[in-house]
Design an enzyme around this catalytic site. Sequence first.
Site, PDB file in Angstrom:
ATOM      1  N   ASP A  21       0.815  -1.213   0.000  1.00  0.00           N
ATOM      2  CA  ASP A  21       0.000   0.000   0.000  1.00  0.00           C
ATOM      3  C   ASP A  21       0.853   1.269   0.000  1.00  0.00           C
ATOM      4  O   ASP A  21       0.447   2.296   0.532  1.00  0.00           O
ATOM      5  CB  ASP A  21      -0.970   0.039   1.198  1.00  0.00           C
ATOM      6  CG  ASP A  21      -1.827  -1.205   1.265  1.00  0.00           C
ATOM      7  OD1 ASP A  21      -2.273  -1.647   0.196  1.00  0.00           O
ATOM      8  OD2 ASP A  21      -2.029  -1.733   2.368  1.00  0.00           O
ATOM      9  N   GLU A  22       2.027   1.207  -0.608  1.00  0.00           N
ATOM     10  CA  GLU A  22       2.902   2.379  -0.655  1.00  0.00           C
ATOM     11  C   GLU A  22       2.476   3.353  -1.755  1.00  0.00           C
ATOM     12  O   GLU A  22       2.969   4.488  -1.788  1.00  0.00           O
ATOM     13  CB  GLU A  22       4.363   1.970  -0.912  1.00  0.00           C
ATOM     14  CG  GLU A  22       5.004   1.109   0.161  1.00  0.00           C
ATOM     15  CD  GLU A  22       4.855  -0.372  -0.121  1.00  0.00           C
ATOM     16  OE1 GLU A  22       4.112  -0.724  -1.062  1.00  0.00           O
ATOM     17  OE2 GLU A  22       5.466  -1.185   0.597  1.00  0.00           O
ATOM     18  N   GLY A  23       1.625   2.889  -2.656  1.00  0.00           N
ATOM     19  CA  GLY A  23       1.226   3.745  -3.782  1.00  0.00           C
ATOM     20  C   GLY A  23       1.962   3.361  -5.057  1.00  0.00           C
ATOM     21  O   GLY A  23       2.215   4.201  -5.924  1.00  0.00           O
ATOM     22  N   LYS A  24       2.262   2.072  -5.196  1.00  0.00           N
ATOM     23  CA  LYS A  24       2.995   1.605  -6.387  1.00  0.00           C
ATOM     24  C   LYS A  24       2.179   1.796  -7.656  1.00  0.00           C
ATOM     25  O   LYS A  24       2.727   2.094  -8.713  1.00  0.00           O
ATOM     26  CB  LYS A  24       3.352   0.117  -6.244  1.00  0.00           C
ATOM     27  CG  LYS A  24       4.309  -0.165  -5.105  1.00  0.00           C
ATOM     28  CD  LYS A  24       4.549  -1.647  -4.923  1.00  0.00           C
ATOM     29  CE  LYS A  24       3.354  -2.418  -4.437  1.00  0.00           C
ATOM     30  NZ  LYS A  24       2.916  -2.112  -3.063  1.00  0.00           N
ATOM     31  N   GLY A  48      -4.207  -4.407  -4.528  1.00  0.00           N
ATOM     32  CA  GLY A  48      -5.205  -3.456  -5.023  1.00  0.00           C
ATOM     33  C   GLY A  48      -4.450  -2.199  -5.414  1.00  0.00           C
ATOM     34  O   GLY A  48      -4.155  -1.372  -4.570  1.00  0.00           O
ATOM     35  N   HIS A  49      -4.072  -2.104  -6.684  1.00  0.00           N
ATOM     36  CA  HIS A  49      -3.288  -0.951  -7.140  1.00  0.00           C
ATOM     37  C   HIS A  49      -4.230   0.150  -7.637  1.00  0.00           C
ATOM     38  O   HIS A  49      -4.979  -0.047  -8.583  1.00  0.00           O
ATOM     39  CB  HIS A  49      -2.302  -1.387  -8.230  1.00  0.00           C
ATOM     40  CG  HIS A  49      -1.222  -2.285  -7.692  1.00  0.00           C
ATOM     41  ND1 HIS A  49      -0.415  -3.062  -8.464  1.00  0.00           N
ATOM     42  CD2 HIS A  49      -0.825  -2.514  -6.408  1.00  0.00           C
ATOM     43  CE1 HIS A  49       0.438  -3.736  -7.692  1.00  0.00           C
ATOM     44  NE2 HIS A  49       0.187  -3.416  -6.444  1.00  0.00           N
ATOM     45  N   THR A  50      -4.168   1.276  -6.934  1.00  0.00           N
ATOM     46  CA  THR A  50      -5.126   2.345  -7.209  1.00  0.00           C
ATOM     47  C   THR A  50      -4.498   3.417  -8.087  1.00  0.00           C
ATOM     48  O   THR A  50      -3.404   3.899  -7.804  1.00  0.00           O
ATOM     49  CB  THR A  50      -5.576   2.977  -5.865  1.00  0.00           C
ATOM     50  OG1 THR A  50      -6.001   1.921  -5.010  1.00  0.00           O
ATOM     51  CG2 THR A  50      -6.702   3.977  -6.056  1.00  0.00           C
ATOM     52  N   GLN A 232       2.458  -5.891  -3.190  1.00  0.00           N
ATOM     53  CA  GLN A 232       2.729  -5.884  -1.734  1.00  0.00           C
ATOM     54  C   GLN A 232       4.062  -5.161  -1.461  1.00  0.00           C
ATOM     55  O   GLN A 232       4.472  -4.349  -2.277  1.00  0.00           O
ATOM     56  CB  GLN A 232       2.726  -7.301  -1.164  1.00  0.00           C
ATOM     57  CG  GLN A 232       1.349  -7.964  -1.128  1.00  0.00           C
ATOM     58  CD  GLN A 232       0.980  -8.664  -2.425  1.00  0.00           C
ATOM     59  OE1 GLN A 232       1.790  -9.334  -3.018  1.00  0.00           O
ATOM     60  NE2 GLN A 232      -0.248  -8.522  -2.870  1.00  0.00           N
ATOM     61  N   GLY A 310     -11.096  -3.330   2.116  1.00  0.00           N
ATOM     62  CA  GLY A 310     -11.742  -2.232   2.849  1.00  0.00           C
ATOM     63  C   GLY A 310     -11.370  -2.185   4.319  1.00  0.00           C
ATOM     64  O   GLY A 310     -11.865  -1.350   5.076  1.00  0.00           O
ATOM     65  N   ARG A 311     -10.475  -3.081   4.760  1.00  0.00           N
ATOM     66  CA  ARG A 311     -10.106  -3.103   6.187  1.00  0.00           C
ATOM     67  C   ARG A 311      -9.314  -1.851   6.553  1.00  0.00           C
ATOM     68  O   ARG A 311      -8.499  -1.378   5.759  1.00  0.00           O
ATOM     69  CB  ARG A 311      -9.216  -4.319   6.496  1.00  0.00           C
ATOM     70  CG  ARG A 311      -9.932  -5.637   6.420  1.00  0.00           C
ATOM     71  CD  ARG A 311      -9.000  -6.781   6.748  1.00  0.00           C
ATOM     72  NE  ARG A 311      -7.960  -6.952   5.745  1.00  0.00           N
ATOM     73  CZ  ARG A 311      -6.931  -7.776   5.860  1.00  0.00           C
ATOM     74  NH1 ARG A 311      -6.782  -8.483   6.957  1.00  0.00           N
ATOM     75  NH2 ARG A 311      -6.046  -7.907   4.908  1.00  0.00           N
ATOM     76  N   LYS A 339       2.260  10.187  -0.753  1.00  0.00           N
ATOM     77  CA  LYS A 339       1.336  10.652   0.297  1.00  0.00           C
ATOM     78  C   LYS A 339       1.955  11.669   1.262  1.00  0.00           C
ATOM     79  O   LYS A 339       1.596  11.697   2.448  1.00  0.00           O
ATOM     80  CB  LYS A 339       0.749   9.453   1.043  1.00  0.00           C
ATOM     81  CG  LYS A 339      -0.161   8.616   0.146  1.00  0.00           C
ATOM     82  CD  LYS A 339      -0.957   7.625   0.928  1.00  0.00           C
ATOM     83  CE  LYS A 339      -2.425   7.677   0.572  1.00  0.00           C
ATOM     84  NZ  LYS A 339      -3.250   6.695   1.249  1.00  0.00           N
TER      85      LYS A 339
END
Length: 432
Positions: A21-24, A48-50, A232, A310-311, A339
């Site tokens: 979740d680092e923003g890859k 989940g890559h946003t 990850q 969503g956790r 971020k």
Amino acid sequence: MTASLKDSISLQVVLGTQWGDEGKGKVVDLLGENADIVARYQGGPNAGHTVEFDGECFILHHIPSGILRDHTKCIIGNGVVINPDSIMEEIAFLENKGISVLDRLFISMNAHLILPYHHLIEKAFEGREGGLAIGTTGRGIGPAYADKINRVGIRMGDLLDSNGLTEKISQNVHMKNRILEKVFNAAGVDVTELLEGLHNFRENVRGCITDTTWMLHQELQKEKRVLVEGAQGTLLDIDFGTYPYVTSSNTTIGGLSTGLGISVRKVDRVIGVIKAYTTRVGNGPLPTELEEDFGEKIRKIGGEYGATTGRPRRCGWFDGMVARFATQINDVDVLAVTKLDVLETIEQIQVCTGYRYQGKELDHYPMSNRILDEIEPVYEVLPGWQAPITEIRKYSDLPEEARNYLSKIEEITGLPIGIVSVGPNREETIWK
Ligand code: IMP
């Protein structure tokens, strides 16, 4: 190595240096502008890559974020595990948005499938009495990789041999159903239904299944620009992470060789994505974890909720020990800090520069959960900038305190920062 991240380069890798979740996703999307091919080497729909642009938000689980650039080919390597239903949903979602996928997506014939019995076994394992819950994403990742290592996995290439597939699936279902029923007292899966679903899947993706290793080597020979995407983060690596609270693949640089079939010697640049603070979702050590109230504040501002499940994510201060460890084992060349804007209201920012254990400062990151549970982080306190930064596009325009904070990260890691992300959108980026 060329100086600017905007310069084109033959083979570069983007990977996570924390707990995921680092923003890859955003960084791959940015660099994808200058790539011909984007390839993913491990993980599966646990990721989940946003990516956000033009007012739209895309969350990708299997397909490399490069698919959002219409000139790139995308590869899912042999090291990835694939859920047939969920990848089909992802393809349909993208195609509905006008993004062509099936003509640009290449899936390794050696990539393994996640099947319904993997989900059921994971659920039974995570919920077992007295058991050690990992807090997984519930996507069947561990059992699918376990079958791969146990040499009973089903691979994409198996879909192309109907008779062989029927035999392998029937044998597997027979065995898994016995385990589910007899050990876990749970219902098994229906073999006919499963085979029917797999035949449909095959008809949809037949044209995408190929030898992606050969393809990549051909493309590299033609001097195409390849961007490799890890999923990850380093501390979730099966070997180097906070085991057993990790995912079931090698998220670190070595995963690129085994998950795509390219030697690490071919890599020109490694980009380590690092969030301006730390988060983790799921159980396990998080040495710089914030107290609940303050953690909740960061969680809210940063929207720190899992993109897949969503956790709520656990939040902590920037951890320099983790950063040094991760950048060392991945041989990172340059950092992409994400971020930074989330910290803009914080008065005093703490940065962990070391760990104290049994009265002494450790000289390196301890790869032991027992020690991690007992260490006391050593913090330096830096003044916050307390001003909005999302509109800023030039490094020199950042408030001095923000530049000092970034310099501290460079000092701790001994690495330059190439990108600073100041918001979720493509444009909300500073190229240094
Ligand atoms: P699994 O990968 O679903 O087996 O989950 C194992 C651990 O990795 C859990 O702590 C998950 O929360 C974590 N995890 C897996 N994928 C991601 C991700 O993409 N981002 C952050 N954490 C993840």
